[in-house]
Design a protein around this motif. Structure first.
Motif, short mmCIF file in Angstrom:
data_model
loop_
_atom_site.label_atom_id
_atom_site.label_comp_id
_atom_site.label_asym_id
_atom_site.label_seq_id
_atom_site.Cartn_x
_atom_site.Cartn_y
_atom_site.Cartn_z
N ASP A 1 0.83 -1.21 0.00
CA ASP A 1 0.00 0.00 0.00
C ASP A 1 0.86 1.26 0.00
N ILE A 2 1.98 1.22 0.72
CA ILE A 2 2.85 2.39 0.79
C ILE A 2 3.38 2.74 -0.60
N PHE A 3 3.85 1.73 -1.34
CA PHE A 3 4.43 2.02 -2.65
C PHE A 3 3.38 2.28 -3.71
N VAL A 4 2.22 1.63 -3.60
CA VAL A 4 1.13 1.96 -4.52
C VAL A 4 0.72 3.40 -4.35
N ALA A 5 0.73 3.89 -3.10
CA ALA A 5 0.40 5.29 -2.85
C ALA A 5 1.42 6.23 -3.47
N LEU A 6 2.65 5.75 -3.68
CA LEU A 6 3.68 6.55 -4.34
C LEU A 6 3.57 6.50 -5.87
N GLY A 7 2.62 5.69 -6.36
CA GLY A 7 2.42 5.59 -7.79
C GLY A 7 3.09 4.39 -8.44
N TRP A 8 3.62 3.47 -7.62
CA TRP A 8 4.28 2.29 -8.15
C TRP A 8 3.25 1.20 -8.47
N GLU A 9 3.69 0.18 -9.20
CA GLU A 9 2.87 -0.98 -9.49
C GLU A 9 3.42 -2.20 -8.75
N ILE A 10 2.58 -3.22 -8.59
CA ILE A 10 2.99 -4.48 -7.99
C ILE A 10 3.23 -5.48 -9.11
N ALA A 11 4.41 -6.12 -9.11
CA ALA A 11 4.75 -7.12 -10.12
C ALA A 11 5.03 -8.45 -9.43
N GLU A 12 4.60 -9.55 -10.04
CA GLU A 12 4.79 -10.88 -9.48
C GLU A 12 5.35 -11.82 -10.54
N GLY A 13 5.96 -12.92 -10.08
CA GLY A 13 6.52 -13.89 -10.99
C GLY A 13 6.51 -15.27 -10.38
N PRO A 14 6.95 -16.31 -11.13
CA PRO A 14 6.91 -17.69 -10.63
C PRO A 14 7.96 -17.95 -9.56
N GLU A 15 7.67 -18.90 -8.68
CA GLU A 15 8.62 -19.28 -7.64
C GLU A 15 9.65 -20.28 -8.16
N VAL A 16 9.27 -21.09 -9.14
CA VAL A 16 10.24 -21.94 -9.84
C VAL A 16 10.72 -21.14 -11.05
N GLU A 17 11.99 -20.77 -11.01
CA GLU A 17 12.48 -19.78 -11.95
C GLU A 17 13.60 -20.33 -12.82
N ALA A 18 13.75 -19.76 -14.02
CA ALA A 18 14.85 -20.13 -14.89
C ALA A 18 16.17 -19.66 -14.28
N GLU A 19 17.19 -20.51 -14.37
CA GLU A 19 18.49 -20.17 -13.80
C GLU A 19 19.05 -18.90 -14.44
N TRP A 20 18.79 -18.70 -15.70
CA TRP A 20 19.30 -17.51 -16.38
C TRP A 20 18.72 -16.24 -15.77
N LEU A 21 17.41 -16.25 -15.50
CA LEU A 21 16.77 -15.07 -14.92
C LEU A 21 17.20 -14.86 -13.48
N ASN A 22 17.43 -15.95 -12.74
CA ASN A 22 17.77 -15.84 -11.33
C ASN A 22 19.23 -15.44 -11.12
N PHE A 23 20.10 -15.77 -12.08
CA PHE A 23 21.53 -15.51 -11.90
C PHE A 23 22.16 -14.72 -13.05
#
Length: 364
Positions: free
Chosen positions: A135-157
């Protein structure tokens, strides 16, 4: 059933003998009187009124009699069956009355007695803190982004400038997903969500990435193999460390109270350059109590890491580092909860004891 008996002799038809019928009635009445429960009375009814009872057998013999004898035999058997039915019905009524009286005593409810209140549910404090931060960051005008918990090694590292020989990629820090060589890991941070965001959209980007992350830590008072964190990412033209400092100050004031400020200490992270550790002024003693348990007398509390997004990370995400700059930071939800509410042990947060959740109610 026997055939017509043209030479009828009542003595020879044993089932219709008056003494036999009277004996059957007496046996039925005695059995009914001795039945002390409704199931027992049901058994008596089956034995003395059923198809195999003495009176039922006598009734079937009437059809074999000559017409002159049927009337008397039928009257005798009918009267006997009526007496048995009357007694059984009366006994049924008595037992039902006794049952109803017993139920009234055994199942009596005292409506004047106070009943325990149903304890309302409690949300987990992790969820409450996470929503408060969002809520604090949404009030600053930011967006909420989400992604998968099982992630590609390339994206994670790799996309975060963590090379193949970086210690964080070794088994002691990362959960790898079978089979070996699958290129999948349980994400060790929510930074891959930042990379996904930069790959999917053009700047300007202002996002907060909350979520669950995994590391091969033992569960103890300050560590957990599964925990929650939130990371912020800003990519735009002309972004500087001053924007990072201002955003962090606005955040800690909203979460920990007015007057709380931050400081940045030089540090190193592969995905930011320059990098800095985030400290905030102790909101309990404000640096005036050398024995403060929250800040250990230092006056400052470490929150997390931050810095300007590394040019290599921007380039790997398809963003021109000569045009755009950005900052990123990461903080732990459990750590924020422990600091803000004085929770001394990480295990209290994750072990699921409802008494721990109850003290937070529905909001913090």
């Amino acid at each position: 059933m026997s055939g017509p008996n043209t030479n009828y002799d009542p003595v020879e038809v044993a089932a219709l003998d008056p003494a036999a019928i009277e004996g059957a009635v007496d046996a039925a009445l005695a059995a009914a009187a001795s039945a002390d429960t409704l199931p027992a009375l049901k058994a008596v009814r089956t034995a003395h009124q059923g198809d195999r009872s003495t009176l039922a057998l006598a009734n079937r013999e009437i059809g074999a009699l000559p017409p002159s004898a049927k009337a008397e035999a039928g009257r005798r058997v009918g009267q006997a069956k009526a007496r048995v039915a009357q007694v059984l019905a009366a006994r049924q009524a008595e037992l039902e009355a006794e049952r109803d009286a017993r139920i009234l005593v055994e199942e009596t409810m005292d409506l004047t007695v106070d009943v325990p209140r149903r304890v309302p549910g409690r949300r987990h404090p992790n969820a409450l803190v996470s929503e408060r931060i969002e809520d604090i960051f949404v009030a600053l005008g930011w967006e909420i982004a989400e992604g998968p918990e099982v992630e590609a090694e390339w994206l994670n590292f790799d996309a975060l400038n963590l090379g193949p020989d970086h210690p964080a990629r070794q088994m002691q820090d990362t959960f790898y997903v079978d089979p070996p060589g699958s290129g999948l890991v349980l994400r060790t941070q929510t930074s891959p969500v930042q990379v996904r965001t930069m790959l999917d959209r053009e700047p300007p980007i202002y996002v907060l990435c909350p979520g669950k992350v995994f590391r091969t830590d033992e569960l103890d008072a300050t560590h957990s193999p599964v925990f929650h964190q939130f990371e912020g990412l800003v990519v735009d033209e002309g972004i500087t460390m001053a924007h990072l400092k201002g955003s962090l100050d606005a955040f800690v004031r909203a979460l920990f109270g007015e007057g709380t400020v931050t400081r940045l200490r030089p540090s190193y992270f592969p995905f930011t350059e320059p990098s800095a550790e985030i400290d905030c002024r102790c909101w309990v003693c404000e640096g005036r109590d050398a024995s403060c348990r929250v800040c250990s007398g230092t006056g400052w509390i470490e929150l997390g890491g931050s810095g300007m997004v590394n040019r290599r990370v921007l380039r790997a995400s398809g963003i021109d580092p000569d045009r755009y700059t950005g900052f990123a930071f990461g903080l732990g939800v459990e750590r924020s909860l422990m600091l803000r509410n004085g929770v001394p042990d990480m295990r209290d947060i994750v072990e699921g004891d409802v008494r721990f959740n109850r003290q937070f109610g529905m909001e913090i």
